[in-house]
Design an enzyme around this catalytic site. Structure first.
Site, mmCIF file in Angstrom:
data_model
loop_
_atom_site.group_PDB
_atom_site.id
_atom_site.type_symbol
_atom_site.label_atom_id
_atom_site.label_comp_id
_atom_site.label_asym_id
_atom_site.label_seq_id
_atom_site.Cartn_x
_atom_site.Cartn_y
_atom_site.Cartn_z
ATOM 1 N N TYR A 82 -1.900 -1.229 9.956
ATOM 2 C CA TYR A 82 -1.786 -1.702 8.759
ATOM 3 C C TYR A 82 -0.646 -1.274 8.163
ATOM 4 C CZ TYR A 82 -3.730 -1.969 3.881
ATOM 5 O OH TYR A 82 -3.706 -2.150 2.831
ATOM 6 N N SER A 96 0.867 -1.257 0.049
ATOM 7 C CA SER A 96 -0.038 0.094 0.086
ATOM 8 C C SER A 96 0.816 1.182 0.057
ATOM 9 C CB SER A 96 -0.967 0.112 1.302
ATOM 10 O OG SER A 96 -1.427 1.279 1.600
#
Length: 258
Positions: A176, A163
């Protein structure tokens, strides 16, 4: 197929065909929904036998049925909850794949959970541990379990999913972001440790802002119709599984140009 290393722009523009992945066996985690589902369907449409791994049997069955309805290679369903699965269970899974298929050509590590968007000092440790388990620890254990099968293929391809907050951590993204940093580190370390001795290749995809349920939870005020769909970004996902990408190792590829 002749080896040809594409630039990232060329990967994004890669035009896959019905035989781009002919006869390949590819495992996709998180195959029941979102990008994982679309990747599984796309790989099947490109000629691969797809192994559908996920924690929700009904979702996997729906993807299985869709692939079957298109008359494509029969997939396999591998129910597994990555948060709870032990290393022994992952090794058993590898043994099952070896028994049924003999080898494995590729793995797409797509499954992930978002966790909480909150300052680290307030982050719930239990949630932190869950996110790191699914997004990082389980990814490592499953990869380690499958490496012998990937070695048996001519050019086994492992594709991790990162990401933008994995490449450049951002406030409030907590576990995350840290889990995705870990995945990018795995890509580098596995590559350094294998590139001179095997044909294995490890790369990482950053799908970018894509119309998924996870994106909607992270950005609830965003208009999803301004985002690319999972179907729009499949060129990179397919290319990294092709024999043409056998020389691509240790890269983080953005599906959407910045």
């Amino acid at each position: 197929m002749t080896e040809q290393t594409y630039t990232h722009d060329e990967m994004r523009a890669f035009e896959y065909q019905a035989d781009s992945l002919k006869d390949k066996i590819i495992l996709v985690t998180g195959a029941g929904d979102g990008i994982g589902k679309v990747a599984a369907l796309t790989y099947a449409k490109c000629g691969a036998t797809v192994l559908l791994l996920g924690k929700t049997q009904s979702k996997l069955e729906a993807v299985y049925d869709e692939i079957e309805s298109l008359g494509l290679a029969e997939p396999a369903i591998l129910p597994l909850d990555l948060e709870k699965a032990s290393f022994a269970q992952m090794q058993e899974l590898a043994n099952l794949i070896e028994k049924e298929f003999g080898h494995l050509d590729g793995v797409l590590h797509n499954a992930a959970i978002l966790g909480a968007l909150t300052p680290l000092e307030m982050y719930d440790p239990i949630t932190f541990e869950q996110v790191m388990r699914v997004n990082s620890t389980a990814v490592f254990m499953l990869t380690q379990s499958l490496i012998p099968l990937l070695r048996a293929a001519q050019s086994g391809s492992v594709v991790f999913t990162s990401s933008s907050v994995g490449t450049k951590p951002r406030a409030f993204w907590g576990a995350y972001a840290l889990s995705k940093q870990s995945v990018e580190g795995m890509t580098t370390i596995f590559t350094q440790e294998t590139q001179n001795m095997t044909a294995l290749r490890f790369n990482c995809i950053n799908p970018g802002a894509t119309r998924t349920n996870m994106r909607a939870h992270a950005f609830p005020g965003e208009d999803p119709y301004t985002l690319k769909t999972p179907e729009d970004i499949m060129s990179v996902y397919v290319y990294l599984m092709t024999d043409s990408a056998s020389g691509v190792k240790g890269q983080v590829v953005d599906c959407q140009p910045k």
